[in-house]
Design a protein around this motif. Structure first.
Motif, PDB file in Angstrom:
ATOM      1  N   ALA A  28     -12.393   4.962 -59.470  1.00  0.00           N
ATOM      2  CA  ALA A  28     -11.677   3.984 -58.648  1.00  0.00           C
ATOM      3  C   ALA A  28     -12.337   2.618 -58.632  1.00  0.00           C
ATOM      4  CB  ALA A  28     -11.556   4.521 -57.220  1.00  0.00           C
ATOM      5  N   TYR A  29     -13.665   2.582 -58.507  1.00  0.00           N
ATOM      6  CA  TYR A  29     -14.312   1.290 -58.317  1.00  0.00           C
ATOM      7  C   TYR A  29     -14.661   0.614 -59.641  1.00  0.00           C
ATOM      8  CZ  TYR A  29     -14.246   2.916 -53.568  1.00  0.00           C
ATOM      9  OH  TYR A  29     -13.810   3.384 -52.353  1.00  0.00           O
ATOM     10  N   PHE A  30     -14.603   1.335 -60.755  1.00  0.00           N
ATOM     11  CA  PHE A  30     -14.658   0.633 -62.033  1.00  0.00           C
ATOM     12  C   PHE A  30     -13.338  -0.094 -62.254  1.00  0.00           C
ATOM     13  CE2 PHE A  30     -14.195   0.341 -66.710  1.00  0.00           C
ATOM     14  CZ  PHE A  30     -15.255  -0.529 -66.931  1.00  0.00           C
ATOM     15  N   MET A  31     -12.254   0.460 -61.735  1.00  0.00           N
ATOM     16  CA  MET A  31     -10.978  -0.258 -61.779  1.00  0.00           C
ATOM     17  C   MET A  31     -11.140  -1.620 -61.117  1.00  0.00           C
ATOM     18  SD  MET A  31      -7.829   0.045 -62.781  1.00  0.00           S
ATOM     19  CE  MET A  31      -6.080   0.069 -62.439  1.00  0.00           C
ATOM     20  N   SER A  32     -11.830  -1.647 -59.994  1.00  0.00           N
ATOM     21  CA  SER A  32     -12.072  -2.920 -59.315  1.00  0.00           C
ATOM     22  C   SER A  32     -13.020  -3.796 -60.116  1.00  0.00           C
ATOM     23  CB  SER A  32     -12.637  -2.677 -57.914  1.00  0.00           C
ATOM     24  OG  SER A  32     -12.752  -3.886 -57.198  1.00  0.00           O
ATOM     25  N   THR A  33     -14.090  -3.222 -60.639  1.00  0.00           N
ATOM     26  CA  THR A  33     -15.068  -3.973 -61.430  1.00  0.00           C
ATOM     27  C   THR A  33     -14.401  -4.709 -62.584  1.00  0.00           C
ATOM     28  OG1 THR A  33     -16.854  -2.436 -60.902  1.00  0.00           O
ATOM     29  CG2 THR A  33     -17.117  -3.745 -62.896  1.00  0.00           C
ATOM     30  N   ALA A  34     -13.488  -4.042 -63.252  1.00  0.00           N
ATOM     31  CA  ALA A  34     -12.903  -4.588 -64.476  1.00  0.00           C
ATOM     32  C   ALA A  34     -11.610  -5.360 -64.252  1.00  0.00           C
ATOM     33  CB  ALA A  34     -12.652  -3.452 -65.467  1.00  0.00           C
ATOM     34  N   GLU A  35     -11.046  -5.310 -63.042  1.00  0.00           N
ATOM     35  CA  GLU A  35      -9.735  -5.923 -62.818  1.00  0.00           C
ATOM     36  C   GLU A  35      -9.695  -6.917 -61.654  1.00  0.00           C
ATOM     37  OE1 GLU A  35      -6.958  -5.737 -64.516  1.00  0.00           O
ATOM     38  OE2 GLU A  35      -7.421  -4.185 -65.966  1.00  0.00           O
ATOM     39  N   THR A  36     -10.345  -6.597 -60.522  1.00  0.00           N
ATOM     40  CA  THR A  36     -10.293  -7.507 -59.384  1.00  0.00           C
ATOM     41  C   THR A  36     -10.988  -8.819 -59.730  1.00  0.00           C
ATOM     42  OG1 THR A  36     -10.312  -5.643 -57.844  1.00  0.00           O
ATOM     43  CG2 THR A  36     -10.847  -7.796 -56.942  1.00  0.00           C
ATOM     44  N   GLY A  37     -10.393  -9.914 -59.293  1.00  0.00           N
ATOM     45  CA  GLY A  37     -10.958 -11.226 -59.585  1.00  0.00           C
ATOM     46  C   GLY A  37     -10.424 -11.844 -60.854  1.00  0.00           C
ATOM     47  N   THR A  38      -9.544 -11.125 -61.559  1.00  0.00           N
ATOM     48  CA  THR A  38      -8.935 -11.654 -62.784  1.00  0.00           C
ATOM     49  C   THR A  38      -7.528 -12.158 -62.469  1.00  0.00           C
ATOM     50  OG1 THR A  38      -7.864  -9.610 -63.529  1.00  0.00           O
ATOM     51  CG2 THR A  38     -10.215  -9.881 -64.038  1.00  0.00           C
ATOM     52  N   ASP A  39      -6.794 -12.502 -63.503  1.00  0.00           N
ATOM     53  CA  ASP A  39      -5.403 -12.894 -63.320  1.00  0.00           C
ATOM     54  C   ASP A  39      -4.473 -11.686 -63.260  1.00  0.00           C
ATOM     55  OD1 ASP A  39      -5.909 -12.276 -65.967  1.00  0.00           O
ATOM     56  OD2 ASP A  39      -4.773 -13.945 -66.805  1.00  0.00           O
ATOM     57  N   GLU A  40      -5.031 -10.468 -63.294  1.00  0.00           N
ATOM     58  CA  GLU A  40      -4.202  -9.266 -63.194  1.00  0.00           C
ATOM     59  C   GLU A  40      -4.196  -8.674 -61.787  1.00  0.00           C
ATOM     60  OE1 GLU A  40      -4.140  -7.637 -67.797  1.00  0.00           O
ATOM     61  OE2 GLU A  40      -5.145  -6.414 -66.283  1.00  0.00           O
ATOM     62  N   TYR A  41      -5.323  -8.730 -61.069  1.00  0.00           N
ATOM     63  CA  TYR A  41      -5.373  -8.108 -59.744  1.00  0.00           C
ATOM     64  C   TYR A  41      -6.215  -8.906 -58.759  1.00  0.00           C
ATOM     65  CZ  TYR A  41      -2.786  -3.903 -60.889  1.00  0.00           C
ATOM     66  OH  TYR A  41      -1.777  -3.037 -61.225  1.00  0.00           O
ATOM     67  N   VAL A  42      -5.775  -8.852 -57.488  1.00  0.00           N
ATOM     68  CA  VAL A  42      -6.446  -9.496 -56.367  1.00  0.00           C
ATOM     69  C   VAL A  42      -6.537  -8.467 -55.240  1.00  0.00           C
ATOM     70  CG1 VAL A  42      -5.425 -11.675 -57.088  1.00  0.00           C
ATOM     71  CG2 VAL A  42      -4.353 -10.381 -55.236  1.00  0.00           C
ATOM     72  N   PRO A  43      -7.352  -8.694 -54.220  1.00  0.00           N
ATOM     73  CA  PRO A  43      -7.420  -7.733 -53.109  1.00  0.00           C
ATOM     74  C   PRO A  43      -6.073  -7.583 -52.404  1.00  0.00           C
ATOM     75  CG  PRO A  43      -9.317  -9.186 -53.068  1.00  0.00           C
ATOM     76  CD  PRO A  43      -8.368  -9.750 -54.090  1.00  0.00           C
ATOM     77  N   ALA A  44      -5.719  -6.346 -52.086  1.00  0.00           N
ATOM     78  CA  ALA A  44      -4.471  -6.059 -51.385  1.00  0.00           C
ATOM     79  C   ALA A  44      -4.731  -5.846 -49.896  1.00  0.00           C
ATOM     80  CB  ALA A  44      -3.799  -4.838 -52.011  1.00  0.00           C
ATOM     81  N   GLN A  45      -3.712  -5.427 -49.185  1.00  0.00           N
ATOM     82  CA  GLN A  45      -3.755  -5.344 -47.728  1.00  0.00           C
ATOM     83  C   GLN A  45      -4.880  -4.455 -47.199  1.00  0.00           C
ATOM     84  OE1 GLN A  45      -2.187  -2.305 -46.058  1.00  0.00           O
ATOM     85  NE2 GLN A  45      -2.894  -3.005 -44.064  1.00  0.00           N
ATOM     86  N   SER A  46      -5.202  -3.367 -47.875  1.00  0.00           N
ATOM     87  CA  SER A  46      -6.225  -2.433 -47.387  1.00  0.00           C
ATOM     88  C   SER A  46      -7.559  -2.589 -48.116  1.00  0.00           C
ATOM     89  CB  SER A  46      -5.731  -0.991 -47.533  1.00  0.00           C
ATOM     90  OG  SER A  46      -4.591  -0.768 -46.732  1.00  0.00           O
ATOM     91  N   TRP A  64     -12.214 -17.100 -68.149  1.00  0.00           N
ATOM     92  CA  TRP A  64     -12.057 -16.570 -66.800  1.00  0.00           C
ATOM     93  C   TRP A  64     -11.712 -17.678 -65.800  1.00  0.00           C
ATOM     94  CZ3 TRP A  64     -16.606 -13.984 -63.671  1.00  0.00           C
ATOM     95  CH2 TRP A  64     -16.093 -13.361 -62.539  1.00  0.00           C
ATOM     96  N   ASN A  65     -12.526 -18.730 -65.783  1.00  0.00           N
ATOM     97  CA  ASN A  65     -12.266 -19.828 -64.847  1.00  0.00           C
ATOM     98  C   ASN A  65     -10.884 -20.431 -65.067  1.00  0.00           C
ATOM     99  OD1 ASN A  65     -15.221 -19.648 -65.553  1.00  0.00           O
ATOM    100  ND2 ASN A  65     -15.351 -20.953 -63.736  1.00  0.00           N
ATOM    101  N   GLU A  66     -10.567 -20.666 -66.319  1.00  0.00           N
ATOM    102  CA  GLU A  66      -9.326 -21.362 -66.641  1.00  0.00           C
ATOM    103  C   GLU A  66      -8.091 -20.570 -66.238  1.00  0.00           C
ATOM    104  OE1 GLU A  66      -6.932 -22.760 -70.667  1.00  0.00           O
ATOM    105  OE2 GLU A  66      -9.136 -22.678 -70.721  1.00  0.00           O
ATOM    106  N   LEU A  67      -8.115 -19.261 -66.451  1.00  0.00           N
ATOM    107  CA  LEU A  67      -6.930 -18.443 -66.228  1.00  0.00           C
ATOM    108  C   LEU A  67      -6.884 -17.769 -64.863  1.00  0.00           C
ATOM    109  CD1 LEU A  67      -6.542 -16.748 -69.734  1.00  0.00           C
ATOM    110  CD2 LEU A  67      -5.444 -18.827 -68.872  1.00  0.00           C
ATOM    111  N   ALA A  68      -7.996 -17.758 -64.152  1.00  0.00           N
ATOM    112  CA  ALA A  68      -8.027 -16.980 -62.907  1.00  0.00           C
ATOM    113  C   ALA A  68      -8.700 -17.702 -61.748  1.00  0.00           C
ATOM    114  CB  ALA A  68      -8.733 -15.643 -63.167  1.00  0.00           C
ATOM    115  N   ASP A  69      -8.814 -19.022 -61.810  1.00  0.00           N
ATOM    116  CA  ASP A  69      -9.525 -19.714 -60.734  1.00  0.00           C
ATOM    117  C   ASP A  69      -8.692 -19.846 -59.463  1.00  0.00           C
ATOM    118  OD1 ASP A  69      -7.731 -21.574 -61.674  1.00  0.00           O
ATOM    119  OD2 ASP A  69      -9.157 -23.233 -61.752  1.00  0.00           O
ATOM    120  N   LEU A 114     -15.610  -9.081 -55.456  1.00  0.00           N
ATOM    121  CA  LEU A 114     -15.314  -9.442 -56.840  1.00  0.00           C
ATOM    122  C   LEU A 114     -14.254 -10.532 -56.957  1.00  0.00           C
ATOM    123  CD1 LEU A 114     -15.221  -5.814 -58.249  1.00  0.00           C
ATOM    124  CD2 LEU A 114     -16.951  -7.527 -58.776  1.00  0.00           C
ATOM    125  N   ASP A 115     -13.695 -10.951 -55.825  1.00  0.00           N
ATOM    126  CA  ASP A 115     -12.594 -11.916 -55.876  1.00  0.00           C
ATOM    127  C   ASP A 115     -13.077 -13.361 -55.782  1.00  0.00           C
ATOM    128  OD1 ASP A 115      -9.709 -12.015 -56.130  1.00  0.00           O
ATOM    129  OD2 ASP A 115      -9.693 -12.897 -54.127  1.00  0.00           O
TER     130      ASP A 115
END
Length: 642
Positions: free
Chosen positions: A65-83, A584-589, A91-92
């Motif tokens: 579960a938390y490698f999913m966050s390591t590799a995805e949160t903070g990118t242009d694909e995923y951000v923190p959700a309600q919970s 990263w900065n350019e696409l997900a800042d 990571l955001d």
């Protein structure tokens, strides 16, 4: 001498998987074992057992579960959700959290999982010849040693090649000191040499189902060349650590490695072995079609046994239970179970690919749907990636109500859509009559509640169908939606050879295929439909020509990254893609999404503060605490900025 704390190179309390030696067997069988010792590797059974552990250990990272966050949160694909909590906020880089060496699994899982595997691989390599193991089996160990070092160097920068007994030697020492090698040394001493041998010695065909082959090694060698080429070029001046000049020990340029990446990927395309593209993108992630010809590497699971499922409970599981449960998709599943219509719990947890267990920790921002997946009619990948409609299943939960009154006072039956996300923006959506807990609005003539994709929020958003739950051990009812997934988690696919070669071509490599040629193979496949997932009906349609015609005449890195996102969205590749290309900065800042209330349809812009030192994750604090070093030496061991 370079040494590393023994905690991370022993395999205590992990499961040993015993590999059946006969080539006639087609599966890996596992047997629990406490730890590996030097003596254990001096037998054929021990070497084979260690080899199978290398496959099992993939579950400690991929699907976790938390490698999913390591590799995805903070990118242009995923951000923190309600919970979300700090496993996601940290990571955001948007001010709600702070990434530190104490950030737990999100900084430590790769480190703590990779080094035991590396040491095990070294033990196999040293002892395999003495016990008469075939070179092709030794090559599997070399592949995995390179695989884990490749993951480490992308995550942390330079890491130790000497774990205590010498460089790339099986460690039997408990001396708790360590020196980090440079990035260039890790690539040129460990990753590239091991993968070259693996390409030469691995067989063309899988020894057992899921085993690595010559072409799997080609893909990773091509990716290593490509990533190392980017590191040498360093277009945006991102710092490296340990600090070193961006020069190759052999005097080769970045262009040299881009060409090597291209040549190796094209060799893999031209010599596919047992691999091929699925005819339809839909079938790449259709759960009943798992372990197909496009899958080159995956972290496997089973519903036949809790022991052989990494210890993860098949009925009820937490995200950290066992030695590697596949619970990643829970993190990106919104809480659709709050959908109540006409006093009926209309959409309930179900062990089916569009449902599963909702944790609502990560949400896709608006641009995923308005830019990355802007083309939804020709391109099948949006439909084959997301859950775009949540359908009534109250009958499977035991409620015999035949129909319920939904949007516009219209009746819906089980199997009908309750809430749908609209492919195209409709300004007439009236959210004032959504019933509160759904977050959907109404448009005339439709019985389902609807949401515009540019008006999603952190509470309710399209789920990730491609990685969803699948079980065959129930024939009716809701099944066991709370157990860890028993599907394989995808790590590498044959399709990636085309996009690696295309990226290398964009960076100047040349050969028999242009970047556009290569990308268009993938886009042509994306244009072919056989089933409409959102509408849940057959759709035989071929838009390949239109998809290829829409490809730009000149392909750039941004376009490659967009294609990679469309192909591998949510598969734990995005942060590594953005870090490799320094985009990263350019696409997900910044990103746009609504708030935590299901009825919030006014997306706000959130700005991130991504700093150059964030391109490396911090060394986990637990590693530093266990080193016999002065505080000054520990500080020097840590990546700068942390």
């Amino acid at each position: 001498m370079r040494k590393i704390e023994i905690k991370y190179i022993s395999v205590a309390m992990l499961s040993l998987a015993l590999l059946l030696g006969s080539c006639s067997n087609d599966i890996l069988e596992e047997e629990p074992r406490g730890k590996f010792t030097p003596e254990f590797f001096e037998s054929e059974l021990g070497v084979q057992g260690g080899l199978t552990y290398l496959y099992e250990n993939l579950r400690s990272i991929y699907g976790f579960a938390y490698f999913m966050s390591t590799a995805e949160t903070g990118t242009d694909e995923y951000v923190p959700a309600q919970s979300a909590n700090n496993n996601f906020y940290d990571l955001d880089f948007a001010g709600q959290g702070s990434l530190t060496p104490d950030s737990g699994y999100i900084v430590g899982q790769v480190w703590s999982s990779a080094f035991p595997a590396i040491n095990t691989a070294s033990g196999i390599i040293e002892n395999a010849e003495a016990v008469g193991l075939d070179n092709s089996l030794i090559a599997e160990a070399r592949f995995f040693r390179a695989f884990y070092y490749f993951l480490l160097v992308q995550t942390y920068g330079g890491v130790p090649l000497d774990l205590g007994s010498g460089e790339l030697v099986f460690n039997q020492s408990a001396v708790r000191t360590s020196v980090r090698n440079t990035v260039a040394e890790v690539y040129t001493k460990a990753i590239i040499p091991d993968l070259i041998i693996a390409v030469n010695d691995l067989p063309d065909n899988q020894r057992v189902t899921g085993a690595v082959t010559k072409n799997t090694a080609r893909l990773y060698l091509a990716k290593a060349y490509l990533t190392y080429g980017w590191w040498l070029e360093n277009p945006n001046g991102i710092p490296t650590y340990p600090e070193t000049s961006r020069t190759d020990p052999d005097g080769n340029s970045a262009s040299y490695y881009f060409q090597e990446a291209y040549d190796m990927a094209v060799e893999g395309i031209d010599n596919p072995g047992p691999y091929s593209l699925q005819e339809y993108f839909y079938d790449v992630h259709l759960a009943s079609n798992d372990r197909h010809s496009e899958m080159m590497l995956y972290a496997d699971h089973t519903e036949d046994s809790q022991i052989y499922n990494g210890g993860a409970d098949l009925g009820w599981s937490g995200p950290t239970d066992g030695r590697g449960p596949n619970t990643a998709v829970w993190m990106v599943t919104s809480n659709y179970t709050t959908i109540s219509v006409d006093d009926v719990s209309a959409v309930q947890r179900e062990a089916a690919q569009s449902y599963g267990r909702p944790w609502t920790r990560m949400a896709p921002p608006v641009k995923v749907f308005t830019e990355t997946f802007a083309e939804k009619e020709l391109d099948s990948r949006y439909d084959g990636t997301f859950v775009t409609s949540y359908r009534g299943n109250w009958d499977k939960g035991g409620d015999t109500t035949p129909t319920i009154t939904a949007a516009n006072g219209m009746e819906i039956a089980p199997g009908d859509p309750v809430v749908s996300f609209l492919d195209d923006y409709d300004p007439s959506v009236d959210y004032s009559v959504n019933g509160g807990n759904i977050g959907g609005g109404q448009i005339p003539g439709r019985s389902d509640y609807v949401i515009n994709l540019n008006e999603i929020n952190r509470r309710f958003y399209p789920g990730l169908w491609k990685l969803g739950t699948y079980r065959t051990d129930h024939t009716s009812g809701l099944g066991s939606p709370n157990g860890a997934l028993t599907r394989p988690f995808p790590i590498a696919k044959f399709s990636e050879l085309y996009l690696v070669a295309a990226e290398a071509a964009v960076k100047g490599a040349s050969g028999s295929y242009t970047a556009r040629d290569l990308v268009n193979v993938i886009r042509a496949r994306a244009g072919k439909w056989r089933f409409d997932n959102g509408e849940q009906q057959e759709r035989m349609e071929d838009n390949s020509s239109a998809m290829m015609a829409a490809t730009p005449a000149t392909i750039d890195v941004d376009y490659i990254l967009a294609e990679r996102s469309r192909e591998y969205f949510g598969e734990c590749q995005r942060w590594y893609d953005l870090v490799r290309t320094q985009k990263w900065n350019e696409l997900a800042d910044s990103y746009e999404i609504g708030g935590n209330d299901a009825a919030d349809h006014q997306p706000a812009v959130t700005t991130r503060s991504i700093q150059p030192h964030h391109y490396l994750r911090p060394i986990p604090q637990g590693q530093l605490d266990n080193l016999d070093m002065s505080e000054a030496d520990k500080a020097a061991y840590q990546n700068p900025g942390y």
